[in-house]
Design a protein around this motif. Structure first.
Motif, short mmCIF file in Angstrom:
data_model
loop_
_atom_site.label_atom_id
_atom_site.label_comp_id
_atom_site.label_asym_id
_atom_site.label_seq_id
_atom_site.Cartn_x
_atom_site.Cartn_y
_atom_site.Cartn_z
N GLN B 344 -60.97 -94.09 -6.91
CA GLN B 344 -62.19 -93.87 -5.86
C GLN B 344 -62.07 -94.79 -4.58
OE1 GLN B 344 -66.02 -94.94 -7.50
NE2 GLN B 344 -66.81 -93.37 -6.24
N GLN B 345 -62.37 -94.07 -3.45
CA GLN B 345 -62.20 -94.87 -2.02
C GLN B 345 -63.59 -95.27 -1.79
OE1 GLN B 345 -59.47 -95.48 -0.05
NE2 GLN B 345 -58.14 -94.98 -1.78
N ALA B 346 -63.83 -96.83 -1.55
CA ALA B 346 -64.98 -96.94 -1.02
C ALA B 346 -64.85 -98.17 -0.25
CB ALA B 346 -65.89 -97.43 -2.47
N PRO B 347 -65.62 -97.79 1.04
CA PRO B 347 -65.49 -99.28 1.90
C PRO B 347 -66.25 -100.34 1.69
CG PRO B 347 -66.98 -97.42 2.83
CD PRO B 347 -66.24 -96.70 1.53
N ILE B 348 -65.48 -101.64 1.64
CA ILE B 348 -66.14 -102.85 1.17
C ILE B 348 -67.18 -103.41 2.12
CG2 ILE B 348 -65.45 -105.39 0.65
CD1 ILE B 348 -63.09 -104.39 -0.54
N VAL B 349 -68.37 -103.55 1.71
CA VAL B 349 -69.43 -104.08 2.64
C VAL B 349 -69.70 -105.44 2.02
CG1 VAL B 349 -70.26 -101.78 3.39
CG2 VAL B 349 -71.12 -102.94 1.28
N GLU B 350 -70.03 -106.44 2.82
CA GLU B 350 -70.50 -107.79 2.59
C GLU B 350 -71.92 -108.11 2.89
OE1 GLU B 350 -69.22 -110.45 6.13
OE2 GLU B 350 -67.62 -109.70 4.73
N ASN B 351 -72.76 -107.14 3.40
CA ASN B 351 -74.16 -107.44 3.67
C ASN B 351 -75.04 -106.16 3.77
OD1 ASN B 351 -74.00 -106.16 6.42
ND2 ASN B 351 -72.92 -108.04 7.28
N PHE B 352 -76.28 -106.34 3.84
CA PHE B 352 -77.17 -105.03 3.83
C PHE B 352 -77.14 -104.16 4.79
CE2 PHE B 352 -81.12 -102.96 4.25
CZ PHE B 352 -81.54 -102.38 3.09
N PRO B 353 -77.27 -104.71 6.08
CA PRO B 353 -77.13 -103.60 6.88
C PRO B 353 -75.97 -102.65 7.16
CG PRO B 353 -78.02 -105.60 7.94
CD PRO B 353 -77.47 -106.08 6.45
N ASP B 354 -74.66 -103.29 6.79
CA ASP B 354 -73.67 -102.17 6.89
C ASP B 354 -73.82 -101.42 5.80
OD1 ASP B 354 -72.89 -103.79 8.90
OD2 ASP B 354 -71.24 -104.90 7.98
N GLY B 355 -74.11 -101.87 4.53
CA GLY B 355 -74.31 -100.98 3.26
C GLY B 355 -75.01 -99.87 3.35
N ALA B 356 -76.42 -100.48 4.03
CA ALA B 356 -77.58 -99.41 4.11
C ALA B 356 -77.09 -98.09 4.99
CB ALA B 356 -78.79 -99.96 4.95
N LYS B 357 -76.47 -98.52 6.21
CA LYS B 357 -75.94 -97.31 7.01
C LYS B 357 -74.95 -96.64 6.42
CE LYS B 357 -75.96 -100.17 11.19
NZ LYS B 357 -74.95 -101.11 11.83
N LEU B 358 -74.12 -97.02 5.89
CA LEU B 358 -73.07 -96.17 5.05
C LEU B 358 -73.84 -95.38 3.94
CD1 LEU B 358 -70.11 -98.74 4.82
CD2 LEU B 358 -70.29 -96.66 5.99
N ILE B 359 -74.82 -95.69 3.22
CA ILE B 359 -75.46 -95.19 2.17
C ILE B 359 -76.17 -93.90 2.86
CG2 ILE B 359 -77.50 -95.39 0.52
CD1 ILE B 359 -76.48 -98.10 -0.30
N ALA B 360 -76.87 -94.30 3.89
CA ALA B 360 -77.65 -93.14 4.71
C ALA B 360 -76.62 -92.09 5.30
CB ALA B 360 -78.35 -93.84 5.90
N ALA B 361 -75.35 -92.55 5.24
CA ALA B 361 -74.41 -91.43 5.85
C ALA B 361 -73.86 -90.76 4.53
CB ALA B 361 -73.36 -92.10 6.58
N LYS B 362 -74.40 -90.97 3.48
CA LYS B 362 -74.13 -90.51 1.98
C LYS B 362 -72.69 -91.00 1.53
CE LYS B 362 -77.28 -86.92 1.44
NZ LYS B 362 -78.29 -88.01 1.63
N ARG B 363 -72.34 -92.15 1.91
CA ARG B 363 -70.78 -92.69 1.49
C ARG B 363 -71.04 -93.68 0.28
NH1 ARG B 363 -67.32 -93.56 5.74
NH2 ARG B 363 -65.99 -94.39 4.30
N VAL B 364 -70.00 -93.55 -0.47
CA VAL B 364 -70.01 -94.55 -1.64
C VAL B 364 -69.40 -95.92 -1.03
CG1 VAL B 364 -69.07 -95.00 -3.68
CG2 VAL B 364 -69.63 -92.71 -3.18
N ILE B 365 -70.20 -97.13 -1.57
CA ILE B 365 -69.82 -98.24 -0.96
C ILE B 365 -69.58 -99.38 -2.14
CG2 ILE B 365 -71.32 -98.24 0.99
CD1 ILE B 365 -73.36 -100.14 -0.69
N ASN B 366 -68.75 -100.39 -1.73
CA ASN B 366 -68.34 -101.57 -2.80
C ASN B 366 -68.75 -102.78 -2.31
OD1 ASN B 366 -67.14 -103.22 -4.52
ND2 ASN B 366 -65.11 -102.49 -4.17
N TYR B 367 -69.71 -103.47 -2.69
CA TYR B 367 -70.22 -104.57 -2.02
C TYR B 367 -69.48 -105.82 -2.75
CZ TYR B 367 -73.33 -108.35 -1.19
OH TYR B 367 -74.09 -109.71 -0.55
N ASP B 368 -68.98 -106.68 -1.82
CA ASP B 368 -68.21 -108.02 -2.03
C ASP B 368 -68.93 -108.98 -1.51
OD1 ASP B 368 -66.34 -106.42 -3.77
OD2 ASP B 368 -64.49 -107.13 -2.56
N GLY B 369 -69.40 -109.88 -2.07
CA GLY B 369 -70.43 -110.88 -1.59
C GLY B 369 -69.65 -112.17 -1.33
#
Lengths: 295, 403
Positions: B344-369
């Motif tokens: 599965q391809q998922a962009p790595i995000v490290e904070n909420f704003p970036d993640g929220a934008k991708l989720i709104a664009a219906k993308r799958v994300i992978n949070y690495d903190g």
């Protein structure tokens, strides 16, 4: 085996010597004022901090630090007594001693959190060099703890002289024996209660400072020992000064010796067991027959 | 009589309705979404409480600055557990019953976490914890517990291996009665014995003013390494008593006992040479660097990083599942923090704003903190963590390695 036993005994005596001064203070206050002042733990902490402040800022040596601890803890003790406990004592009914004791617990917690607010939660070590043990006949003895024992003994001696030689001391013993009778003789128990509180809490402050030299000053320095101190006083009979010292040494030795038989995790249980046994078997205390403020 | 009873039923029904009315009016989808943060601000485990609190507030600020979650603000409810399970239980009840939080983050001491965990899962509230005791994720938690901290098994293994690495033949563990003390002894004994050494252990009572006799007992085994399993206050006393007793062997502990607070409070000569193992934040990651920059700090402990990550995970899980309940958080955390399959391809995000934008664009994300990859095993334990190995040299913590 014998050597181990001796070492445990020695460690117990050292622990007991730290308990002795606050136990003396608690007993003194109980015998003159007639209630258990649990805020003694907070006064120990006050002494620990007072000594630490002058030691770390002005580099004063141990003995002056201890004197500062005595006066600061004594003063805070009297202030706390007048503000919180005395108004409570005035409302005389059957529950008064219990109510006063409970208010003293509240006072203790309030003071402890006050220190936390002022000094934070950190550990504060005294700026005194830590001395390694010296060995004597195969036994390890800590010079610092030996010094504590010595200071405790000297203070106890001074106190004994005060009670048997001075007018004030004798007046205190008279009040302890029978407050009404003392009043007839022109002794004002009210003014004595301040002095008894001052000396008692001052002793606790010295105990706290000595403890902090050994470990460190932090908001719960005194609270850690409260149970053991209370147990010492109860075992000593709650109204006999020499009994308090014997009780402290007894509790110290008993809790260190217990490690021969049980896991160190249950060390505190010894103090509880001692309280229960003494109150069941000899409610006046193991050492209550010894001479003291109240005979 | 019957009349009376009927009236009673009618009126009490009305009364109950009136009580329930406000909660019906203010149903779940208005007002801020509340996230509980239970941390030790006072007591024996409080050394990281202040930075944990700051990291939690920062996460909430970022979420709200980005417009919140599901159009609602996020509000964090910080409570002090006083390093005390009993106080923690009261705090958690308040958070769940009064504040109506959707998740509880933080929870540091294992004794605290063990006490509050059943309240959380029985109330269907997700618990994100920074505690280490193995027993925690073995509880029947129905998936409501996520642990961002390495387990005791993992920490004990590191301690044992490091002792062997330092050529220890006789190891001795001293620590207070905690939910993990016995596990440490067992794990370290296993590792050291396999390497041809021996290991003893002694569990003592917390909050004592002297450990003379305990130290005497430990030294009878003539250990060349003593492993300290305690928190700062008791570790300070044990180390002082070891010094007085002329012990000259090595000492090592974990960061909750051997850390800057200990150094600030105890004489230099007592601590010199003591090793400390620190579950490390992902110090080389961009997430960590950004976080310390935002907090204006030179470095940050892993536990504060974990709290920051936990709050982000909760908010992202809510955004992903579009449902702000404990069950929703539980069911959606994995879908924002890890990929379902390696392909599965998922962009790595490290904070909420970036993640929220991708989720709104219906993308799958992978949070690495900032604390690490935040990927969770089936039982809720985190996978993949770092440790920093430090030694106290001349009154300072010096890093030996990160591995």
């Amino acid at each position: 085996m014998i050597l181990d036993l001796m070492q445990h005994l020695l460690n117990g005596l050292m622990l007991g010597s730290i308990l002795a001064l606050p136990a003396l203070g608690l007993t003194l206050i109980f015998s003159v004022l007639g209630f258990v002042n649990f805020s003694i733990a907070a006064q120990m902490t006050a002494g620990a901090y007072a000594g630490w402040l002058v030691n770390s800022h002005f580099k004063w040596p141990l003995v002056p630090c201890i004197m500062v601890a005595f006066f600061v803890a004594g003063a805070i003790g009297v202030a706390g007594d007048r503000l919180a406990l005395k108004p409570m004592r005035k409302k005389v009914n059957a529950n008064t001693p219990l109510m006063v004791a409970i208010v003293s617990i509240a006072l203790n917690l309030a003071l402890e959190n006050g220190y936390r607010f002022l000094f934070g939660n950190e550990l504060n070590s005294y700026d005194l060099p830590l001395v390694r043990d010296f060995h004597f006949l195969g036994l390890g003895i800590g010079p610092q703890q030996a010094q504590n024992l010595l200071i405790a003994l000297v203070m106890a001696g001074v106190l004994a002289a005060f009670f048997s030689l001075t007018r004030l001391g004798k007046a205190m013993r008279a009040v302890a024996d029978n407050a009404d009778l003392a009043r007839l003789k022109g002794i004002n128990p009210d003014s004595l209660s301040n002095i008894a509180t001052f000396i008692g809490m001052g002793l606790a402050g010295v105990g706290g400072a000595l403890l902090a030299v050994d470990t460190s000053a932090d908001p719960s320095t005194g609270a850690r020992l409260l149970l053991l101190i209370f147990a010492s006083s109860v075992v000593g009979g709650l109204s006999s000064l020499s009994g308090a010292i014997m009780g402290a040494l007894f509790i110290g030795v008993a809790s260190e010796m217990s490690m021969f038989f049980i896991s160190p995790v249950y060390k505190s249980a010894i103090a509880f067991v001692a309280i229960v046994l003494v109150l069941l078997v000899k409610p006046t205390g193991l050492f209550s027959g010894l001479s003291g403020a109240k005979r | 009589m019957r009349e009376q009873r009927r009236n009673f039923i009618i009126y009490s029904g009305l009364g109950l309705g009136a009580v329930a009315l406000p909660s019906l009016l203010f149903a779940q989808d208005s007002g801020p979404i509340k996230i509980g943060v239970l941390i030790p601000l006072t007591g024996s485990t409080s050394q990281f409480g202040a930075t944990m609190s700051k990291a939690a507030s920062l996460a909430a600020q970022e979420i709200n600055a980005a417009g919140g979650v599901l159009g609602r603000k996020v509000e964090i409810v910080i409570e002090d557990d006083q390093s005390n399970p009993e106080a923690a239980v009261r705090a958690v009840r308040k958070m769940i019953d009064l504040d109506k939080v959707v998740a509880v983050c933080g929870s540091y001491a294992s004794a605290v976490t063990s006490a509050i965990a059943p309240i959380c899962w029985e109330s269907k509230i997700t618990l994100l914890t920074a505690s280490g005791a193995d027993s925690i994720t073995k509880l029947p938690h129905q998936g409501y517990i996520f642990r961002t901290s390495p387990t005791v098994t993992l920490q004990g293994t590191r301690l044992g291996n490091f002792a062997v690495e330092l050529n220890a033949k006789k190891v001795f563990f001293m620590g207070p009665q905690t939910p993990f003390a016995k596990s440490y002894i067992d794990i370290i004994t296993g590792i050291v014995t396999k390497a041809g050494g021996t290991c003893g252990g002694l569990i003592y009572e917390d909050k004592k003013t002297t450990y003379r006799t305990e130290v005497d007992q430990a030294l009878k085994a003539q250990p060349d390494i003593i492993v300290l399993g305690g928190y700062v206050p008791d570790t300070a006393v044990v180390l002082k008593d070891l010094y007085r007793a002329n012990y000259s062997g090595k000492r090592m502990g974990l960061s909750f006992g051997v850390n800057q607070k200990l150094i600030d409070g105890v004489q230099k000569e007592v601590l010199e040479g003591t090793y400390s193992l620190v579950p490390s934040a992902a110090v080389s990651s961009q997430a960590y660097k950004n976080l310390i920059a935002k907090m204006h700090l030179d470095g940050l402990d892993t536990y504060s990083c974990q709290v920051y990550d936990q709050i982000n995970l909760v908010a992202l899980a809510i955004a992903q599942g579009k449902i702000a309940t404990g069950v929703g958080v539980r069911d959606n955390i994995r879908s924002v923090s890890q990929v379902a399959s390696p392909s599965q391809q998922a962009p790595i995000v490290e904070n909420f704003p970036d993640g929220a934008k991708l989720i709104a664009a219906k993308r799958v994300i992978n949070y690495d903190g900032a604390s690490g990859p935040c990927e969770f095993a089936e039982n809720g334990d985190v996978k993949g963590v770092f440790f920093r190995y430090e030694q106290i040299q001349a009154g300072k913590l010096v890093t030996i390695k990160v591995a």
